[in-house]
Design an enzyme around this catalytic site. Sequence first.
Site, PDB file in Angstrom:
ATOM      1  N   ASN A   7       0.864  -1.179   0.000  1.00 55.91           N
ATOM      2  CA  ASN A   7       0.000   0.000   0.000  1.00 55.91           C
ATOM      3  C   ASN A   7       0.902   1.231   0.000  1.00 55.91           C
ATOM      4  OD1 ASN A   7      -1.765   2.072   0.545  1.00 55.91           O
ATOM      5  ND2 ASN A   7      -2.833   1.020   2.212  1.00 55.91           N
ATOM      6  N   HIS A 148     -11.216   6.159  -1.231  1.00 55.28           N
ATOM      7  CA  HIS A 148     -11.386   5.387   0.022  1.00 55.28           C
ATOM      8  C   HIS A 148     -12.319   4.192  -0.174  1.00 55.28           C
ATOM      9  CE1 HIS A 148     -10.421   9.013   2.887  1.00 55.28           C
ATOM     10  NE2 HIS A 148      -9.334   8.334   2.583  1.00 55.28           N
ATOM     11  N   ARG A 209      -6.220  18.690   3.996  1.00 49.21           N
ATOM     12  CA  ARG A 209      -6.963  19.014   2.761  1.00 49.21           C
ATOM     13  C   ARG A 209      -8.217  19.815   3.091  1.00 49.21           C
ATOM     14  NH1 ARG A 209      -7.179  13.055   0.351  1.00 49.21           N
ATOM     15  NH2 ARG A 209      -5.774  12.531   2.049  1.00 49.21           N
ATOM     16  N   GLU A 351      -8.268  -2.684   5.363  1.00 52.23           N
ATOM     17  CA  GLU A 351      -8.061  -2.511   3.923  1.00 52.23           C
ATOM     18  C   GLU A 351      -7.107  -3.543   3.350  1.00 52.23           C
ATOM     19  OE1 GLU A 351      -7.439   1.837   4.858  1.00 52.23           O
ATOM     20  OE2 GLU A 351      -8.032   1.961   2.766  1.00 52.23           O
TER      21      GLU A 351
END
Length: 373
Positions: A7, A148, A209, A351
Site C-alpha cells: 500500500n 477510500h 486538505r 483494507e
Amino acid sequence: MKILVLNAGSSSLKFDVFESDPEHRLTGGTIERVTDMTGAVASVFDQLDPTGIAAVGHRVVHGGDQFTESVIIDPAVENAIDVLSALAPLHNPNNLEACRAARTHLPLVPHVAVFDTAFHHTIPPHAYTYGLPWEYLTKKKIRRYGFHGISHRSVSLQFAELTGNRPEDVRLITCHLGNGCSVCAIDKGKSIDTSMGFTPLEGLMMGTRSGDVDPGAILHLITHERIKPDNLLRILNNKSGLKGLSGVSNDMRDILAAAGSGNERATLAIDAFAYRVRKYIGAYLAAMNGADALLFTGGIGENSPFIRQKICQNLHHLGIELDSIANLAEGQEARWIGNAGLAVWVIPAKEERLIARDTLHCILSDQTFRSQM
Ligand code: AMP
C-alpha cells in the site's frame, strides 16, 4: 500460499503478508518518510522471506472509469494507471513505481491492482455529474470518482458479516475519518454517493486538505491574489483543513488538546470538522431515504468518542443516538455504540485484508494462473 500486499501512500509504504486465508496476517510493517519508492520496496524485500509468495496485491488510488474491479496487472493496465496519474498526481505515480519495483523482485508471480475508486463505479449519473458544460463531462471526464473505496467496502462487508446480513442487503452511511476523510452512502451493498469527487480534495475537511470550497474562492485567489496554480495545489492539499484552520497541527489529538487549553481556532476547527460530517450524514439519509446503520472508521472515527458524539448529538429525530457508555469503550475490535433506529458501529477498516482477499480471488479466477497450479 502467501499474498503480499503493498500500500504505497504519498510518503509511506505499508506492507503485509497474509496466508492464503486472508484473515491470517503473518507479518507486516510500514516504511515512513519515503522519498524513493523503488528503494522503499527494496527495503521491504530485505525484511521479507519471499518464499511461497504466490501473488502481490497493490492498492492503486485512481482507476478512472475503466477499472470497476480488481485486475491482474499487465502492460496495458500499467499504462492505464500511468495515464490516470494526470487525475491523481500525488498517488498514482507512487502506486505505479511500487508496482514496477515489486515486479523486479517477484517477476514470476501475478501482481493485482485493487483500486480505491472501483467500489464507487455504481454511483449513478445524477450523483457523479457536476454542473459543467457537457464537453467537460464527456471528453475531459470531469466527474465524481470517489476514493477510500477499499475502506468503505471493507467496513460494509464486515458490518454485514457481524450482523448476519448479506452484503447486498445492507443500507449504510460509512464515515472514514482519518487524515483523509470521506463519507459514503451504501444502498443494498453498493456505493451510490460519496463525498470525495474528481480528486480526493472534495467533501469533508481533512487533516491538511480543504474539502468543499467554493470554486469561485479558488478563482479569486488565482486572479486577484496572484497565487499560482501549483502553489494552490500545495495549499489545498497540504496546508488547509484542520491544520490550516487550527494553526496547531493536522493531528486531531493535538487539536483536541489545544481546544482543551482554550485555543479558539482549535475549537472552531473541531466544530467545523464535525458539522460537515453531520451535514453529509443528513444528505445521505435523504439520498437513501433512511439507512440501517452509521459506521465510523479511520483514526479519528475509531478512536475519538468526543468527535463521534459531536457529530451525532441531537440527531435523535433522524434515528441516530449514541449509547454514552458504549461510545466510550476503547479497542481494536468492531463494536456497537448506539441504536435509536439506525445502529451505530465503530468498525476498524481492514483494507489490507480486503486487498489480499481480492488478489486471491483475482488469481483464482484467472485461467492462466489456475492452469499453472
Ligand atoms: P489515519 O489516517 O486513519 O491513521 O488517522 C489519523 C488521524 O486519526 C489523526 O488525525 C489522528 O490524530 C487521529 N487519531 C488517532 N487516535 C486518535 C484519538 N485517540 N483521538 C482523536 N484522534 C485520533
